[in-house]
Design a protein around this motif. Structure first.
Motif, PDB file in Angstrom:
ATOM      1  N   ALA A 148       0.826  -1.210   0.000  1.00  0.00           N
ATOM      2  CA  ALA A 148       0.000   0.000   0.000  1.00  0.00           C
ATOM      3  C   ALA A 148       0.858   1.258   0.000  1.00  0.00           C
ATOM      4  O   ALA A 148       0.540   2.244  -0.685  1.00  0.00           O
ATOM      5  CB  ALA A 148      -0.932  -0.004   1.211  1.00  0.00           C
ATOM      6  N   ASP A 202       0.871   4.172  -2.890  1.00  0.00           N
ATOM      7  CA  ASP A 202       0.723   5.597  -2.576  1.00  0.00           C
ATOM      8  C   ASP A 202       1.825   6.419  -3.236  1.00  0.00           C
ATOM      9  O   ASP A 202       1.563   7.471  -3.826  1.00  0.00           O
ATOM     10  CB  ASP A 202       0.767   5.815  -1.060  1.00  0.00           C
ATOM     11  CG  ASP A 202      -0.510   5.369  -0.372  1.00  0.00           C
ATOM     12  OD1 ASP A 202      -1.541   5.232  -1.061  1.00  0.00           O
ATOM     13  OD2 ASP A 202      -0.474   5.141   0.855  1.00  0.00           O
ATOM     14  N   ALA A 208       1.404   6.411  -7.111  1.00  0.00           N
ATOM     15  CA  ALA A 208       0.238   7.172  -7.555  1.00  0.00           C
ATOM     16  C   ALA A 208       0.508   8.675  -7.566  1.00  0.00           C
ATOM     17  O   ALA A 208      -0.057   9.409  -8.388  1.00  0.00           O
ATOM     18  CB  ALA A 208      -0.964   6.856  -6.669  1.00  0.00           C
ATOM     19  N   GLY A 213      -3.136  -1.621  -8.114  1.00  0.00           N
ATOM     20  CA  GLY A 213      -3.316  -0.712  -6.987  1.00  0.00           C
ATOM     21  C   GLY A 213      -3.233   0.744  -7.413  1.00  0.00           C
ATOM     22  O   GLY A 213      -4.053   1.583  -6.991  1.00  0.00           O
ATOM     23  N   GLN A 253      -6.299   1.696  -9.497  1.00  0.00           N
ATOM     24  CA  GLN A 253      -7.451   1.950  -8.622  1.00  0.00           C
ATOM     25  C   GLN A 253      -7.359   3.335  -7.990  1.00  0.00           C
ATOM     26  O   GLN A 253      -8.336   4.082  -7.934  1.00  0.00           O
ATOM     27  CB  GLN A 253      -7.513   0.900  -7.519  1.00  0.00           C
ATOM     28  CG  GLN A 253      -7.928  -0.485  -7.965  1.00  0.00           C
ATOM     29  CD  GLN A 253      -7.885  -1.477  -6.820  1.00  0.00           C
ATOM     30  OE1 GLN A 253      -6.974  -1.460  -6.000  1.00  0.00           O
ATOM     31  NE2 GLN A 253      -8.898  -2.332  -6.764  1.00  0.00           N
ATOM     32  N   ARG A 254      -6.167   3.653  -7.492  1.00  0.00           N
ATOM     33  CA  ARG A 254      -5.970   4.912  -6.776  1.00  0.00           C
ATOM     34  C   ARG A 254      -6.124   6.128  -7.703  1.00  0.00           C
ATOM     35  O   ARG A 254      -6.518   7.208  -7.260  1.00  0.00           O
ATOM     36  CB  ARG A 254      -4.574   4.903  -6.140  1.00  0.00           C
ATOM     37  CG  ARG A 254      -4.338   5.986  -5.107  1.00  0.00           C
ATOM     38  CD  ARG A 254      -5.178   5.753  -3.857  1.00  0.00           C
ATOM     39  NE  ARG A 254      -5.003   4.403  -3.355  1.00  0.00           N
ATOM     40  CZ  ARG A 254      -4.017   4.029  -2.538  1.00  0.00           C
ATOM     41  NH1 ARG A 254      -3.109   4.909  -2.160  1.00  0.00           N
ATOM     42  NH2 ARG A 254      -3.953   2.778  -2.107  1.00  0.00           N
ATOM     43  N   THR A 255      -5.781   5.953  -8.974  1.00  0.00           N
ATOM     44  CA  THR A 255      -5.811   7.073  -9.924  1.00  0.00           C
ATOM     45  C   THR A 255      -6.882   6.845 -10.991  1.00  0.00           C
ATOM     46  O   THR A 255      -6.727   7.271 -12.135  1.00  0.00           O
ATOM     47  CB  THR A 255      -4.436   7.240 -10.588  1.00  0.00           C
ATOM     48  OG1 THR A 255      -4.126   6.029 -11.322  1.00  0.00           O
ATOM     49  CG2 THR A 255      -3.347   7.490  -9.567  1.00  0.00           C
TER      50      THR A 255
END
Length: 307
Positions: free
Chosen positions: A140, A144, A147, A276, A279-281
């Motif tokens: 994670a 972060d 992203a 990941g 998804q975040r962006t």
């Protein structure tokens, strides 16, 4: 064991029982011989060892109680009691048939059908081991960083270089600025330009590849966030990694070099990173993916007049 293991490595959540065998395979090469005996014993006979006290396991392996405790801690458990609980859980899984026996190595006279079956089993086991041992908190943190990155450099040599290219191409398709570097000189000269908010990723199964470690060190010193994807979390690469993502591999053999199974586990990790980040962006990643799909479809459409 080398002295450059990250202090935080031993303080993450204890691995699940299913990850114990993978942890032993990953860390055994960096252990002292006495610690290897303890690790091999618990992985080889979890049911028997789970019934032993720390003194009993020390006597069984011809080591000391201190060695048993150190081995438990290196494997990710706070103490021997926690390791015994994991061994009991692993034994229960094996007894219920959830953990199949390890297949034999590929032999030179194996039929192609046997080769397919053995490779498929090894690939599945490698993926399962990597998934079980992957630290999702570290993952994670990496997501972060990626992203929000201004720029992403990825270093890899040989088979790991192919994985680096795969990740760079995926990230480019969702609108991030990412470049894979297989040339060590170009990698270092690019790493010099990195700054805070940039991210550098080193992919090395051994954790000791100098041509990958050197640009990561440079990026680390320049203030970039650094990530290591490695099968040896105690390797030299960890000295310059803010975040470690550990991979697992099948046993190396004459007809199955480590590069084959390490590539499989590395691809799983970079796919997890990519999904990941996507998804975040999502608000920007989805349109970027659609645009790339449309551009490729148009390029290969016979009606467009282009090949």
């Amino acid at each position: 064991m080398t002295s450059n293991v990250k202090e935080s490595f031993g303080h993450s959540a204890p691995p699940a029982p299913a990850a114990l065998a993978a942890k032993v395979r990953t860390l055994a090469p960096s252990m002292t011989r006495s610690m290897q005996r303890v690790a091999e014993a618990v992985a080889g006979d979890p049911a028997g060892c789970s019934a032993l006290t720390v003194t009993g396991l020390a006597e069984l392996t011809g080591t000391s109680e201190a060695t048993v405790v150190r081995t438990a801690r290196l494997l990710g458990y706070p103490g021997y009691r926690d390791l015994r609980l994991a061994l009991a859980g692993l034994a229960a899984q094996q007894e219920s048939g959830q953990s199949p026996a390890v297949t034999a190595d590929i032999a030179v006279d194996d039929s192609l059908a046997d080769v397919v079956a053995k490779l498929a089993y090894d690939e599945q086991q490698t993926l399962a081991d990597t998934a079980a041992g992957l630290d999702t908190a570290q993952l994670a943190a990496c997501v972060d960083a990626l992203a929000g990155a201004r720029r992403i450099d990825i270093y890899g040599i040989g088979a790991s270089g192919l994985v680096a290219q795969d990740l760079a191409q995926k990230l480019l398709r969702i609108g991030l600025i990412a470049h894979a570097h297989a040339d060590p000189h170009l990698a270092v000269t690019n790493a010099v330009q990195l700054r805070p908010r940039d991210v550098a990723i080193a992919i090395t199964h051994s954790g000791t590849t100098g041509d990958v470690i050197e640009p990561l060190r440079t990026a680390f010193e320049r203030g970039a966030t650094t990530i290591a994807v490695t099968g040896r979390p105690d390797g030299a690469v960890s000295q310059y990694a803010d975040h470690l993502l550990t991979t697992s591999t099948a046993r190396e053999s004459e007809l199955r070099p480590a590069a084959m199974s390490s590539r499989t586990s590395q691809l799983l990790v970079v796919d997890c990173l990519f999904v990941g980040v996507a998804q975040r962006t999502y608000e920007t990643a989805a349109p970027a993916l659609s645009a790339s799909y449309e551009a490729l479809a148009h390029r290969h459409d016979p009606r467009s007049g282009r090949r």
